[in-house]
Design a protein around this motif. Structure first.
Motif, PDB file in Angstrom:
ATOM      1  N   GLY A 187     -10.442  38.807 -68.543  1.00  0.00           N
ATOM      2  CA  GLY A 187      -9.216  39.533 -68.229  1.00  0.00           C
ATOM      3  C   GLY A 187      -8.170  38.683 -67.547  1.00  0.00           C
ATOM      4  N   ILE A 188      -8.418  37.377 -67.367  1.00  0.00           N
ATOM      5  CA  ILE A 188      -7.472  36.478 -66.701  1.00  0.00           C
ATOM      6  C   ILE A 188      -6.767  35.653 -67.770  1.00  0.00           C
ATOM      7  CG2 ILE A 188      -7.224  34.616 -65.028  1.00  0.00           C
ATOM      8  CD1 ILE A 188      -9.851  35.615 -63.760  1.00  0.00           C
ATOM      9  N   SER A 189      -5.458  35.644 -67.721  1.00  0.00           N
ATOM     10  CA  SER A 189      -4.693  34.945 -68.750  1.00  0.00           C
ATOM     11  C   SER A 189      -4.827  33.434 -68.585  1.00  0.00           C
ATOM     12  CB  SER A 189      -3.213  35.332 -68.665  1.00  0.00           C
ATOM     13  OG  SER A 189      -2.628  34.801 -67.489  1.00  0.00           O
ATOM     14  N   ASP A 190      -4.560  32.713 -69.666  1.00  0.00           N
ATOM     15  CA  ASP A 190      -4.620  31.250 -69.615  1.00  0.00           C
ATOM     16  C   ASP A 190      -3.597  30.688 -68.641  1.00  0.00           C
ATOM     17  OD1 ASP A 190      -6.645  31.284 -71.478  1.00  0.00           O
ATOM     18  OD2 ASP A 190      -5.323  30.904 -73.201  1.00  0.00           O
ATOM     19  N   ASP A 191      -2.423  31.331 -68.561  1.00  0.00           N
ATOM     20  CA  ASP A 191      -1.406  30.863 -67.619  1.00  0.00           C
ATOM     21  C   ASP A 191      -1.893  31.018 -66.177  1.00  0.00           C
ATOM     22  OD1 ASP A 191       0.363  30.124 -69.571  1.00  0.00           O
ATOM     23  OD2 ASP A 191       1.523  31.988 -69.528  1.00  0.00           O
ATOM     24  N   ASP A 192      -2.504  32.163 -65.856  1.00  0.00           N
ATOM     25  CA  ASP A 192      -3.031  32.363 -64.508  1.00  0.00           C
ATOM     26  C   ASP A 192      -4.151  31.374 -64.217  1.00  0.00           C
ATOM     27  OD1 ASP A 192      -1.293  34.348 -63.806  1.00  0.00           O
ATOM     28  OD2 ASP A 192      -2.678  36.007 -64.178  1.00  0.00           O
ATOM     29  N   LEU A 193      -4.971  31.138 -65.219  1.00  0.00           N
ATOM     30  CA  LEU A 193      -6.078  30.200 -65.045  1.00  0.00           C
ATOM     31  C   LEU A 193      -5.549  28.808 -64.714  1.00  0.00           C
ATOM     32  CD1 LEU A 193      -9.181  30.473 -65.327  1.00  0.00           C
ATOM     33  CD2 LEU A 193      -8.941  29.608 -67.653  1.00  0.00           C
ATOM     34  N   ARG A 194      -4.497  28.412 -65.398  1.00  0.00           N
ATOM     35  CA  ARG A 194      -3.905  27.097 -65.167  1.00  0.00           C
ATOM     36  C   ARG A 194      -3.269  27.026 -63.774  1.00  0.00           C
ATOM     37  NH1 ARG A 194      -1.300  27.053 -69.468  1.00  0.00           N
ATOM     38  NH2 ARG A 194      -2.923  26.073 -70.702  1.00  0.00           N
ATOM     39  N   LYS A 195      -2.614  28.094 -63.357  1.00  0.00           N
ATOM     40  CA  LYS A 195      -2.012  28.115 -62.017  1.00  0.00           C
ATOM     41  C   LYS A 195      -3.069  27.948 -60.933  1.00  0.00           C
ATOM     42  CE  LYS A 195       1.834  31.224 -63.188  1.00  0.00           C
ATOM     43  NZ  LYS A 195       2.373  32.608 -62.982  1.00  0.00           N
ATOM     44  N   VAL A 196      -4.165  28.675 -61.063  1.00  0.00           N
ATOM     45  CA  VAL A 196      -5.229  28.605 -60.056  1.00  0.00           C
ATOM     46  C   VAL A 196      -5.860  27.223 -60.052  1.00  0.00           C
ATOM     47  CG1 VAL A 196      -7.461  29.531 -59.341  1.00  0.00           C
ATOM     48  CG2 VAL A 196      -5.695  31.077 -60.197  1.00  0.00           C
ATOM     49  N   ARG A 197      -6.087  26.667 -61.225  1.00  0.00           N
ATOM     50  CA  ARG A 197      -6.685  25.335 -61.309  1.00  0.00           C
ATOM     51  C   ARG A 197      -5.792  24.291 -60.628  1.00  0.00           C
ATOM     52  NH1 ARG A 197     -10.570  23.621 -64.837  1.00  0.00           N
ATOM     53  NH2 ARG A 197     -10.164  25.282 -66.346  1.00  0.00           N
ATOM     54  N   GLU A 198      -4.502  24.350 -60.915  1.00  0.00           N
ATOM     55  CA  GLU A 198      -3.574  23.378 -60.349  1.00  0.00           C
ATOM     56  C   GLU A 198      -3.426  23.540 -58.838  1.00  0.00           C
ATOM     57  OE1 GLU A 198      -0.050  24.020 -62.607  1.00  0.00           O
ATOM     58  OE2 GLU A 198      -0.766  22.913 -64.383  1.00  0.00           O
ATOM     59  N   ALA A 199      -3.635  24.764 -58.329  1.00  0.00           N
ATOM     60  CA  ALA A 199      -3.473  25.016 -56.897  1.00  0.00           C
ATOM     61  C   ALA A 199      -4.757  24.777 -56.102  1.00  0.00           C
ATOM     62  CB  ALA A 199      -3.007  26.456 -56.683  1.00  0.00           C
ATOM     63  N   SER A 200      -5.845  24.474 -56.799  1.00  0.00           N
ATOM     64  CA  SER A 200      -7.151  24.356 -56.139  1.00  0.00           C
ATOM     65  C   SER A 200      -7.628  22.911 -56.186  1.00  0.00           C
ATOM     66  CB  SER A 200      -8.168  25.276 -56.826  1.00  0.00           C
ATOM     67  OG  SER A 200      -7.716  26.618 -56.820  1.00  0.00           O
ATOM     68  N   ASP A 201      -7.317  22.164 -55.145  1.00  0.00           N
ATOM     69  CA  ASP A 201      -7.749  20.771 -55.070  1.00  0.00           C
ATOM     70  C   ASP A 201      -9.245  20.712 -54.800  1.00  0.00           C
ATOM     71  OD1 ASP A 201      -7.309  17.829 -54.795  1.00  0.00           O
ATOM     72  OD2 ASP A 201      -8.051  18.262 -52.779  1.00  0.00           O
ATOM     73  N   LEU A 202      -9.979  20.082 -55.689  1.00  0.00           N
ATOM     74  CA  LEU A 202     -11.438  20.069 -55.609  1.00  0.00           C
ATOM     75  C   LEU A 202     -11.929  19.381 -54.340  1.00  0.00           C
ATOM     76  CD1 LEU A 202     -14.161  20.682 -56.923  1.00  0.00           C
ATOM     77  CD2 LEU A 202     -13.956  18.525 -58.190  1.00  0.00           C
ATOM     78  N   VAL A 203     -11.304  18.274 -53.960  1.00  0.00           N
ATOM     79  CA  VAL A 203     -11.742  17.556 -52.762  1.00  0.00           C
ATOM     80  C   VAL A 203     -11.618  18.446 -51.530  1.00  0.00           C
ATOM     81  CG1 VAL A 203     -11.326  15.571 -51.265  1.00  0.00           C
ATOM     82  CG2 VAL A 203     -11.150  15.313 -53.756  1.00  0.00           C
ATOM     83  N   SER A 204     -10.510  19.177 -51.424  1.00  0.00           N
ATOM     84  CA  SER A 204     -10.297  20.060 -50.273  1.00  0.00           C
ATOM     85  C   SER A 204     -11.309  21.197 -50.254  1.00  0.00           C
ATOM     86  CB  SER A 204      -8.877  20.631 -50.302  1.00  0.00           C
ATOM     87  OG  SER A 204      -7.923  19.596 -50.229  1.00  0.00           O
ATOM     88  N   ILE A 205     -11.575  21.761 -51.418  1.00  0.00           N
ATOM     89  CA  ILE A 205     -12.481  22.916 -51.489  1.00  0.00           C
ATOM     90  C   ILE A 205     -13.915  22.503 -51.181  1.00  0.00           C
ATOM     91  CG2 ILE A 205     -13.508  24.564 -53.116  1.00  0.00           C
ATOM     92  CD1 ILE A 205     -10.613  24.756 -54.300  1.00  0.00           C
ATOM     93  N   VAL A 206     -14.342  21.359 -51.715  1.00  0.00           N
ATOM     94  CA  VAL A 206     -15.682  20.871 -51.385  1.00  0.00           C
ATOM     95  C   VAL A 206     -15.741  20.523 -49.903  1.00  0.00           C
ATOM     96  CG1 VAL A 206     -17.395  19.062 -51.798  1.00  0.00           C
ATOM     97  CG2 VAL A 206     -16.106  20.017 -53.715  1.00  0.00           C
ATOM     98  N   GLY A 207     -14.654  19.918 -49.378  1.00  0.00           N
ATOM     99  CA  GLY A 207     -14.614  19.531 -47.981  1.00  0.00           C
ATOM    100  C   GLY A 207     -14.682  20.697 -47.016  1.00  0.00           C
ATOM    101  N   GLU A 208     -14.307  21.895 -47.475  1.00  0.00           N
ATOM    102  CA  GLU A 208     -14.422  23.088 -46.635  1.00  0.00           C
ATOM    103  C   GLU A 208     -15.879  23.512 -46.469  1.00  0.00           C
ATOM    104  OE1 GLU A 208     -12.031  26.003 -48.531  1.00  0.00           O
ATOM    105  OE2 GLU A 208     -10.119  24.999 -48.075  1.00  0.00           O
ATOM    106  N   ARG A 209     -16.752  23.071 -47.383  1.00  0.00           N
ATOM    107  CA  ARG A 209     -18.161  23.478 -47.355  1.00  0.00           C
ATOM    108  C   ARG A 209     -19.068  22.388 -46.793  1.00  0.00           C
ATOM    109  NH1 ARG A 209     -18.674  28.051 -50.590  1.00  0.00           N
ATOM    110  NH2 ARG A 209     -16.594  28.845 -51.088  1.00  0.00           N
TER     111      ARG A 209
END
Length: 630
Positions: free
Chosen positions: A4-26
């Motif tokens: 139910g998530i559009s490709d445009d929304d998927l791309r926005k979330v991917r671009e806004a989610s830096d992997l290094v930062s997210i892993v570093g939070e854990r």
């Protein structure tokens, strides 16, 4: 669209989610060269083996073989489905998804499939409680004989599946599309193309998620028939490795007691809950996984106890549980240590029989006396042998010590080794030497990444193990093992640097891949880039995962070579594949020549000349083939 998530929304979330930062939070991350490294959160380790590539936004653990993009990381760590992982990251980034402004859109796939499951559960329950058919009466009799009469079917929404197309007709009357029935796995398409009921003449156990919504079913055949138990297949709602039967009812008691009990089936869970032991859950046709452990650990903070039946099947399950032993059980794991314990019910009893004979308090006492899984496993191995004889003690020593292989380097393993030495009357120094020589079990099929040295493909001693498609390295030659690594490294490079995949499109589609999974992934990469030349590394991995579930593990498994230009490496690996294909073709020509007894002299001569010409071309290619210089 994904969940139910559009490709445009998927791309926005991917671009806004830096992997290094997210892993570093854990977990703590440290930069090493161009990449970042951390101790993998999916298994216990002291030395960081999980690599995060900030450029491609992909990660891979060279210890356990897990890998993927930012969505995969959140899915695995939090036990979420793909759409829920996207929504979680969207919320973190402050992005409002088109499907998440308030209540979920009712026509989203997930909501539709839950509606199918809810309507199916209601139908099955009505059949159990009211149908006059002899088969339904037999189902009620079965439940009553198990002690599941009275209000139990209502509390657990138990049902009966009559089959014969009755469910499909019922759901069709509710205007539920057949395609949704099939995707929810309550119906199947027959050979004639018509939908038919998946479950037939079975007592039905609705399987719910943590919130209590029905997402799948388990069925027990009434009378004789195979398979005795049948669960729903994997669906967009139901992933066996992430679902535990009864968790929606058990989580409150798990939190209150700090203890979770893992049983072997849904009837065990019902029997224990009805007896007042309400912190019990069961896996569903699969062994306990790290996803299960993470989910349970959110509620049970003290201990997780395996409860095994005393019969032969229960003891086989106990042996399989020993495969779950790893460093997460050692003191070195610190705060992340998992207290896994085990106990076997006496007298070949199952939970329902035990509580009926001895009561809930006796079961609680048995669970309280459960021993650590390591102790349990060692005692099981020792009990198989006659310790009164020298031969029996020698066999027992080897058997029991093998349980410690996954944690051989821990202080805990050495402590247990001392105990085994004492029980088997062996010298401690000899037993410790045997422990040091043990080889830890391979938890997944793995290969070592390549390191280019002097023109030869060598195993990289610094990168650890990485997963591969099926094919044990012990069963193939070095040349074939190198070929498979070259294939994998080329595919990984194409994902890490998609612009190179576009430049090497001919290699992707023309290579004679030695592993079918590599061919599947190459085709997926080519198709994704053909449809969207600007696709990111993460988008390529996501698309590949849709056609091959091992894609994330394989396509992130190769380390970047420090100081080696990616374009030069792509040229080198593409040439390696061409050379390998030519060698294969020459071998085929030679085989044809040696077996061509019916060919004329001219035909044999032509075939011979083809071999000579191919060999000449191969020598020229090899002479010009040089490894990239760092």
């Amino acid at each position: 669209m994904a969940g139910g998530i559009s490709d445009d929304d998927l791309r926005k979330v991917r671009e806004a989610s830096d992997l290094v930062s997210i892993v570093g939070e854990r977990v703590p991350v440290k930069q090493r060269g161009r990449d970042f490294w951390c101790c993998c959160p999916f298994h216990q380790e002291k030395t960081p083996s999980c690599k995060i590539d900030p450029h491609s936004q992909l990660w891979h653990c060279f210890g356990c073989g897990e890998g993927g993009d930012v969505f995969t990381f959140v899915m695995k760590l939090d036990g979420l489905s793909f759409p829920d992982a996207v929504r979680s990251l969207a919320q973190r980034a402050g992005i409002e998804l088109s499907d998440s402004g308030g209540p979920r859109v009712p026509d989203s796939k997930k909501a539709r499939l839950k509606e199918v499951c809810a309507a199916t559960a209601e139908f099955y329950h009505l059949q159990l409680m009211r149908s006059p058919a002899p088969e339904a009466a037999a189902a009620r009799s079965y439940l009553a004989n198990r002690g599941f009469g009275g209000e139990v079917p209502k509390r657990w929404n138990l049902g009966f599946a009559p089959g014969s197309g009755s469910l499909v007709r019922h759901l069709s009357a509710k205007r539920i599309p057949v395609s949704d029935m099939i995707e929810a796995n309550v119906a199947l398409k027959g050979r004639d193309g018509r939908a038919r009921d998946r479950f037939y003449n079975r007592v039905m156990f609705p399987i719910c998620d943590q919130t209590g919504e029905c997402i799948a079913f388990g069925g027990r055949v009434v009378g004789s028939g195979e398979p005795k138990y049948l669960n729903s297949q994997e669906t967009p709602l139901f992933h066996k490795s992430q679902v535990l039967y009864g968790l929606d009812k058990a989580k409150a008691d798990m939190t209150a007691t700090g203890v979770a009990i893992i049983t072997e089936g849904y009837t065990d869970v019902i029997a224990l809950h009805e007896a007042g032991v309400r912190n019990a859950v069961a896996t569903l046709g699969t062994a306990l996984t790290m996803s299960h452990i993470r989910i349970i650990s959110r509620h049970a903070k003290k201990r997780i106890v395996y409860l095994f039946d005393g019969d032969a099947a229960g003891q086989r399950a106990a042996d399989r549980a020993l495969e779950f032993i790893d460093e997460s059980m050692t003191p070195e794991a610190g705060r992340t240590r998992i207290e896994l314990c085990a106990v076997t019910l006496p007298d070949d009893q199952d939970p329902a029989e035990f509580v009926a004979a001895h009561g809930a308090d006796a079961l609680r006492e048995l669970v309280a006396g459960a021993v650590p899984l390591l102790t349990y496993g060692i005692e099981r191995r020792l009990s198989r042998h006659d310790l009164a004889t020298a031969e029996g003690r020698t066999r027992a020593l080897t058997d029991a010590l093998s349980v410690l292989a996954p944690i051989k380097n821990s202080l805990l393993a050495k402590d247990y080794a001392h105990q085994i030495a004492d029980r088997c009357r062996a010298r401690e120094e000899d037993v410790l030497a045997m422990l040091a020589r043990l080889r830890p079990p391979v938890r997944a099929e793995r290969e070592e990444p390549l390191q280019i040295q002097g023109g030869a493909a060598q195993p990289d001693p610094h990168a650890g193990a990485a997963p591969s498609a099926p094919g044990s390295p012990a069963q193939i030659g070095q040349a074939e093992s190198n070929r498979r690594r070259v294939e994998r490294d080329f595919l990984c490079l194409c994902v890490r640097a998609p612009y190179l995949a576009l430049a090497k499109a001919d290699t992707l589609v023309q290579t004679r891949w030695h592993l079918p999974v590599h061919e599947t992934l190459a085709r997926s990469i080519a198709d994704t880039l053909a449809a969207c030349p600007s696709a990111s590394s993460g988008e390529i991995v996501t698309a590949a995962t849709a056609v091959e579930q091992r894609a994330a593990r394989i396509l992130t498994a190769s380390s970047a070579r420090e100081g080696v230009d990616d374009a030069a490496l792509a040229d080198y690996l593409a040439e390696e594949l061409v050379i390998g294909d030519m060698e294969d073709a020459i071998e085929e020509l030679r085989a044809e020549l040696s077996g061509a007894t019916e060919l004329s002299a001219d035909e044999r001569d032509l075939l011979f000349q083809s071999v000579v010409a191919s060999q000449k071309q191969l020598r020229a290619l090899k002479a010009a083939h040089k490894p990239p210089v760092s």
